[in-house]
Design an enzyme around this catalytic site. Structure first.
Site, PDB file in Angstrom:
ATOM      1  CB  SER A 131      -0.652  -0.075   1.344  1.00 41.11           C
ATOM      2  OG  SER A 131      -0.173   0.348   2.335  1.00 41.11           O
ATOM      3  CE  LYS A 132      -1.030   7.945   0.145  1.00 45.81           C
ATOM      4  NZ  LYS A 132      -1.915   8.977   0.076  1.00 45.81           N
ATOM      5  NE  ARG A 133      -0.974   5.898   6.503  1.00 46.80           N
ATOM      6  CZ  ARG A 133      -0.536   7.148   5.989  1.00 46.80           C
ATOM      7  NH1 ARG A 133       0.565   7.306   5.593  1.00 46.80           N
ATOM      8  NH2 ARG A 133      -1.474   8.311   6.281  1.00 46.80           N
ATOM      9  N   GLY A 140       5.097   2.426   1.605  1.00 47.03           N
ATOM     10  CA  GLY A 140       6.241   3.088   0.849  1.00 47.03           C
ATOM     11  C   GLY A 140       6.631   4.332   1.674  1.00 47.03           C
TER      12      GLY A 140
END
Length: 507
Positions: free
Chosen positions: A260-262, A264
């Site tokens: 997920s974006k998190r 990263g």
RNA sequence: GGAGCGUUCGACUAAGGGUUAGGUCACCUCCCUUUCACGGAGGUAAUACGGGUUCGAAUCCCGUACGCUCUACCA
């Protein structure tokens, strides 16, 4: 293939395009091109609540950067438009009606509150055969009640009526035969109260109308495949249905679960292909492009995440990928994202890429750092000197800024412990002797000069090289010292030596 | 809870009945380099578990465990 291969990527415009999305595009693209087919971009913007301005353009820009340009899209037209689902509303309504008429779907008048309450009452509630009759719909209600509700424009959805007992079997190109007993699936909403279709109806209708021959999507869709297959059977016939392939997921590097974006943000690597700034929060999420990845490397890396050609070959151009790609060699299991390996691919591609092309790509990065490049030919020369030690395009900044401007700080602390008066004298003499060299001396001549002088001062060249490097570069890294001097030339070299000498004596 | 999918070195993966289970990234050692890299040579390191089938199983079958995905009027 009996007919021309047509595949599609169908994202919803809700934000940045992440790794998994790009890989889905890539596999679609490779498959299509391998078979001389067409690749279509369809925008699934049926959820008005999640629509994000600019996201569609971002997706198109990203695809272009990756070199995966669609043959048909909302922008490039095509014979099967419109390519935005929001513009196809009437089409879906028509098919939903057909389903109702054939008895494969029904009206449901339950409000969101009704459903919420029911879910609270009944553990693991499913809107299906077990509870259908307890709800407010055109199966449980009498005909007159239904027409009354319809007449009064009561908000309603259309749900698929899942058969009581039926086994849905289909062949997934990657997974082989997959079977579902539909008694465990619920009566999915097909048409929402606002008249928009849900994904389930829209994919089937659009894949049919757009003559899609092969439908690839993430593995997260596998559980709803039976709904789609039933719809194909009811609406168009199974013989018209595209071949399915459910792609494995890209997982977090640590632990498990979808990337997920998190992750990263937490682990310090990009997840989106390009920078994405959310128009409402104004928050920017860094992309692989801006982080300094070459699109070729990004694509190459993604292709190898879950696929390989069976050999040890890892570096592929897009043409090679197209030629070698075979969906049946795609892995079944999810793959963890490894940023180190991603950087290795980029490094390999940097080495492979022509210095002139790198110069063009690097210019914006230097501009951003406000490092002025006066001569392109000089930049190209410098690139040749440092490219072997760069993993990312941004590494070129740290690896080469001293070629353009004197280092801001000199690591005198690294010189001082072994500094002595006779070295000071040597460097003063070195500056002097460089001064006397004419024109633009080559590295070899500079080195010879340096060694002669070192011998005259009775100091081992090795004891002098590191201080000299630090004087020129600021710290302990970079290409050969004399290559650096050759590049920055005598006047700058002398300035840097003298400046450092001042710092060293002024301790 | 249910359904589906999955499981080979730390990571990506090769090997589709017979190999000392191979390669790459990462890590470690050495060489090269009087820097940092690059490059070169080595090294550590894996078939989830239990049963079958078979002369022989990472590979086929069954079970178990674990993980993941889905279970929205989101996709």
């Amino acid at each position: 293939m009996d007919s021309k291969v047509r595949v599609r990527f169908a994202p919803s415009p809700t934000g940045g395009l992440h790794l998994g999305g790009v890989r889905t595009v890539l596999f679609n693209y490779l498959f299509a091109k391998h078979h001389g087919g067409e690749f279509i971009l369809r925008i699934e913007d049926t959820d008005q609540t999640r629509f994000v301005a600019g996201a569609e353009q971002y997706i198109i820009d990203t695809l272009n950067w990756c070199g995966l340009t669609p043959d048909e899209s909302p922008l490039h037209g095509g014979a099967y438009g419109p390519y935005r689902q929001s513009e196809r509303k009437a089409i879906y309504t028509q098919y939903a009606q057909t389903l109702i008429e054939k008895g494969f779907a029904y009206y449901a008048f339950d409000t969101p509150q009704d459903l919420e309450e029911k879910r609270k009452q009944v553990p693991n509630f499913q809107y299906s055969r077990a509870h259908r009759m307890e709800m407010k719909n055109s199966i449980s209600l009498s005909e007159s009640e239904v027409s009354e509700l319809l007449k009064k424009n009561t908000p309603h959805v259309i749900r698929i009526k899942i058969p009581d007992e039926e086994e849905v079997v289909f062949t997934d190109i990657i997974r082989g035969e997959v079977r579902f007993d539909v008694s465990t699936v619920d009566d999915k909403v097909l048409l929402k109260a606002d008249g928009m279709p849900t994904y389930h109806l829209a994919v089937v209708v659009d894949d049919y109308l757009m003559k899609i021959t092969h439908a690839f999507r993430g593995e997260e869709w596998l559980p709803s495949a039976p709904v789609h297959i039933l719809l194909w059977k009811y609406l168009f016939g199974l013989d018209k249905m595209p071949k399915w392939a459910h792609l494995p997921l890209i997982l977090k590097p640590e632990g498990s679960g979808k990337l997920s974006k998190r992750d990263g943000e937490r682990l310090g690597f990009p997840v989106f292909a390009m920078d994405w700034s959310d128009p409402t929060t104004k928050e920017t999420t860094v992309g692989f492009k801006e982080k300094g990845f070459l699109p070729e490397a990004f694509i190459n890396f993604l292709a190898m995440l879950g696929w390989n050609d069976g050999s040890d070959k890892e570096i592929f151009t897009i043409e090679e990928l197209i030629a070698a790609f075979d969906l049946e060699r795609v892995h079944k299991g999810g793959a963890k994202f490894d940023y180190e390996k991603a950087k290795w691919f980029n490094q390999e591609w940097i080495k492979k890429t022509d210095n002139k092309i790198l110069a063009d790509l690097l210019q914006p990065f230097f501009d951003q750092e406000k490092i002025e490049i006066h001569e392109r030919s000089y930049l190209i020369k410098v690139i040749g000197l440092v490219k072997d030690r760069c993993h990312l395009l941004t590494d070129f900044i740290t690896q080469s800024s001293f070629f353009f401007t004197a280092p801001a700080t000199i690591d005198t602390a690294a010189i001082l412990p072994k500094w002595e008066e006779k070295k000071h004298a040597f460097f003063t003499a070195l500056a002097q002797s460089f001064q006397e060299m004419s024109g633009k001396p080559l590295a070899a001549d500079l080195e010879a000069n340096f060694k002669t002088l070192a011998a005259a001062h009775e100091i081992k060249p090795g004891d002098l090289l590191l201080p000299l490097r630090i004087m020129l570069v600021g710290s302990k890294f970079g290409p050969g010292v004399f290559d650096i001097i050759e590049a920055i030339e005598i006047p700058d070299t002398i300035k840097r030596i003298e400046h450092s000498l001042q710092l060293l004596s002024g301790k």
